[in-house]
Design a protein around this motif. Structure first.
Motif, short mmCIF file in Angstrom:
data_model
loop_
_atom_site.label_atom_id
_atom_site.label_comp_id
_atom_site.label_asym_id
_atom_site.label_seq_id
_atom_site.Cartn_x
_atom_site.Cartn_y
_atom_site.Cartn_z
N PHE A 12 0.92 -1.45 -0.23
CA PHE A 12 -0.20 0.15 -0.23
C PHE A 12 0.88 1.51 -0.20
O PHE A 12 0.31 2.47 -0.15
N ASN A 55 1.40 5.58 -6.23
CA ASN A 55 1.30 4.53 -5.83
C ASN A 55 1.55 4.47 -4.22
O ASN A 55 2.26 3.24 -4.23
N ALA A 61 -8.45 7.36 -1.13
CA ALA A 61 -9.62 6.73 -1.67
C ALA A 61 -8.48 5.50 -0.84
O ALA A 61 -9.80 4.55 -1.43
N VAL A 62 -8.35 4.84 -1.46
CA VAL A 62 -7.65 3.27 -0.71
C VAL A 62 -7.43 3.20 0.52
O VAL A 62 -7.95 1.72 0.75
N PRO A 64 -9.95 2.82 2.69
CA PRO A 64 -10.79 2.13 3.33
C PRO A 64 -10.60 0.85 2.91
O PRO A 64 -10.88 -1.07 3.84
N LEU A 65 -10.37 0.23 1.55
CA LEU A 65 -9.40 -0.78 1.40
C LEU A 65 -8.54 -1.27 2.37
O LEU A 65 -8.18 -2.41 2.77
#
Lengths: 288, 337
Positions: A12, A55, A61-62, A64-65
């Motif tokens: 991540f 990234n 945006a990411v 919650p993932l």
């Protein structure tokens, strides 16, 4: 008593391994707790934007993932390894001018935090969630003004030990700064509390912990090494409760040797019953 | 599904004709008044031996209308292994038989390179040229470089695995839910595979503005998901790379600018012909003309993409935000991009 690494990066941000791979790696080595702390960079600076483009940072945006994968992997880690997985972030302010860079770990977080505020506000935002704020060595020069805002200081990260922080008397932990499997051999923290997220956060606040330099070996057995805690290492640094350096001497055990700092080794039998003087990363045994 | 486009009956019938031993078909339509409902019911009547259901009604889980439309069907599906497919895909009978072996325990999603088929009209021809050259090149290149290249036209995965990142509802705030599904699978340490045969998409009739608007939407999606890749997109085409190469060859080796440029463009076209052939695309005599027109419009197209952050999709004007998320619909518009 269990071993924990509370500073780990995944895909991540700039880590090489995916979260499930990290869980399996640490779980298979017998660790009792880990914290995933992917970078969450400032969004209003050039370096922060670059990290987002590549990234290499958590974004709204990411996030919650990230949290959902952590939640499901924490359940799997507990079922499979009895290992606690703490959700964390590393709030990251990168600057080409070194003294402007700042990094704070947030352990036990539940909500996204914008990294654009100043470090005091960031620490408060972490603690407002009931999480633990851990300052890294980047904030060493601000340790006086931040003392009341920070739960612990990252005295050792990776293979590096900050002697200045170690001797500062501030609450401390040691972490692996893990980005890939080759970083497994590094500083860790030993906890004596229950294997539960809240108990671990409380142990950091109460400093019921020890610093530990973990050495990965082909036949490594964490529990065997940690048995040496029964020799009296927990309550003192020299086996008798004496405390040459502000109460928390970094100790590590590998095979039949005890490592102090990151270099010197001692036979544990020779260590028993003797005082130890530590200066930086070196140490010497004193006659009792 | 939404509306009845040309070829829809044949496209849907191809799914009823799959030769896989055990499967169910679920058709998701948001509105009971959609004419697609009657067509689906008719196909279900004519194929009584196929386990098929029509599920009507969207569930509002986020701004992505496609995800909202799929939610009921997604949760009511009987089996764990799920293939999400668009209504303009016309599959061969052995499609599932070819796909399934690739979905092993180490694989998160099996997707496919799209093959544009049966184009009609100028916009349709340009669309087919785009899909069968530029888009296929990016898919193959990105996949070879290890990027999670997933397209929603054909996504085979296990719902039990997607549950580990919260399921597709957790992707509903993204415009490119397919790309993000690939990202999420990658964060689970799983592989993204492309099936061994292309996924046939029936293009049908498109106007030039249909083509233009559709690729503005796709381009703006790439802009927020992978801005660096979009920035360098013109280089992945014969004109800009040819101009740069011709300039360099002229300066360094004295090669005539026009000769190098013409040879470069010609060689690029031959390579694209190979890709089109591999994808099983129709290659009519006018192919060089459509190819040149598509390449010539690529730079103004790219500039249009860079100039804004809104897209028209399924009757709604949507604003894209950094990271590829969608703001809530700003306003409804009459037509679908």
């Amino acid at each position: 008593m269990f071993l924990a690494d509370l500073h780990i990066h995944s895909t991540f941000s700039d880590g090489k391994l995916a979260i499930p791979e990290i869980v399996d790696l640490y779980g298979s080595k017998g660790f009792g707790a880990i914290a995933l702390t992917d970078h969450l960079c400032e969004s209003n600076t050039l370096m922060g934007k670059a990290a987002a483009y590549m990234n290499r940072t958590l974004t709204p945006a990411v996030f919650p993932l990230y949290m959902e994968i952590l939640r499901t992997e924490a359940a799997r880690a507990w079922d499979q390894y009895k290992m606690v997985v703490l959700p964390g972030i590393e709030l990251t302010k990168n600057s080409v001018i070194n003294h402007r860079s700042a990094r704070i770990l947030g352990l036990g977080i539940s909500k996204y935090i914008e990294a654009d505020a100043d470090v005091v506000q960031l620490a408060r935002a972490i603690r407002a969630q009931g999480a633990v704020a851990i300052a890294t060595e980047t904030l060493l020069s601000k340790r006086t003004e931040l003392a009341s805002e920070i739960d612990a200081w990252e005295v050792a990260c990776g293979k590096k030990l900050s002697v200045e922080l170690l001797e500062s008397g501030l609450p401390k932990i040691a972490t692996g700064g893990f980005h890939s499997a080759k970083h497994l051999s590094s500083w860790k923290t030993v906890f004596f509390c229950e294997r539960h997220p809240q108990a671990i956060l409380d142990a950091i606040r109460n400093q019921d912990l020890k610093l530990f330099q973990y050495q990965e070996e082909s036949s490594h057995d964490v529990s065997k090494h940690l048995d040496l805690g029964g020799m009296g290492l927990r309550n003192g640094t020299d086996g008798r409760g004496n405390d040459p350096v502000h109460g928390a001497l970094p100790l590590s055990v590998t095979g039949s040797k005890i490592l102090v700092g990151s270099g010197t080794s001692f036979d544990p039998q020779a260590f028993e019953g003797r005082r130890l003087r530590v200066a930086g990363e070196s140490a010497e045994l004193l006659q009792s | 599904m939404k509306g009845v486009d040309s070829g829809l009956r044949e496209n849907l019938q191809s799914f009823f004709s799959l030769d896989y031993p055990k499967f169910e078909l679920i058709f998701s339509v948001a509105d009971a008044r959609d004419p697609a409902c009657r067509l689906i019911e008719d196909l279900m009547d004519k194929n009584p031996g196929v386990d098929a259901r029509l599920i009507i009604g969207a569930v509002e889980v986020g701004p992505n209308p496609k995800v909202n439309n799929m939610m009921r069907g997604y949760h009511q599906a009987k089996y764990d292994v799920t293939l999400i497919s668009d209504s303009n895909v016309r599959v061969p009978a052995n499609y599932l038989t070819v796909l399934m072996p690739d979905l092993d325990d180490e694989t998160g999603v099996v997707s496919a390179v799209v093959s544009g088929q049966a184009p009609q009209g100028l916009g349709g021809r340009l669309e087919a040229t785009f899909v069968n050259t530029f888009y296929a090149r990016w898919m193959i290149l990105g996949s070879a470089l290890g990027f999670p290249m997933v397209i929603g036209k054909s996504m085979l995965f296990r719902r039990s695995v997607s549950a580990r990142f919260g399921g597709i509802q957790n992707l509903s705030k993204f415009l490119a839910e397919d790309f993000m599904a690939g990202q999420a699978m990658m964060h689970l340490g799983l592989k993204i595979k492309h099936m061994r045969i292309p996924c046939p998409q029936v293009i049908g009739k498109h106007s030039f503005s249909d083509f233009w608007n559709r690729h503005v939407r796709w381009g703006r999606m790439r802009k927020v998901q992978s801005p660096l890749a979009l920035f360098f997109e013109p280089v992945n085409g014969p004109i800009v790379s040819g101009l740069l190469g011709a300039f360099a060859a002229h300066k360094l080796f004295g090669v005539a600018f026009g000769t190098f440029f013409a040879a470069h463009v010609g060689f690029w076209f031959l390579n694209d012909l190979v890709v089109m052939s591999f994808l099983g695309a129709e290659i009519p005599y006018a192919t060089p003309l459509f190819w040149l027109l598509r390449e010539a419009t690529s730079i103004p197209h790219w500039m249009h993409i860079l100039s804004g952050n809104t897209v028209l999709w399924r009757g709604a004007k949507l604003k894209l935000q950094p990271g590829g998320t969608l703001a809530e619909p700003a306003s409804a518009v009459a037509r679908t991009a």
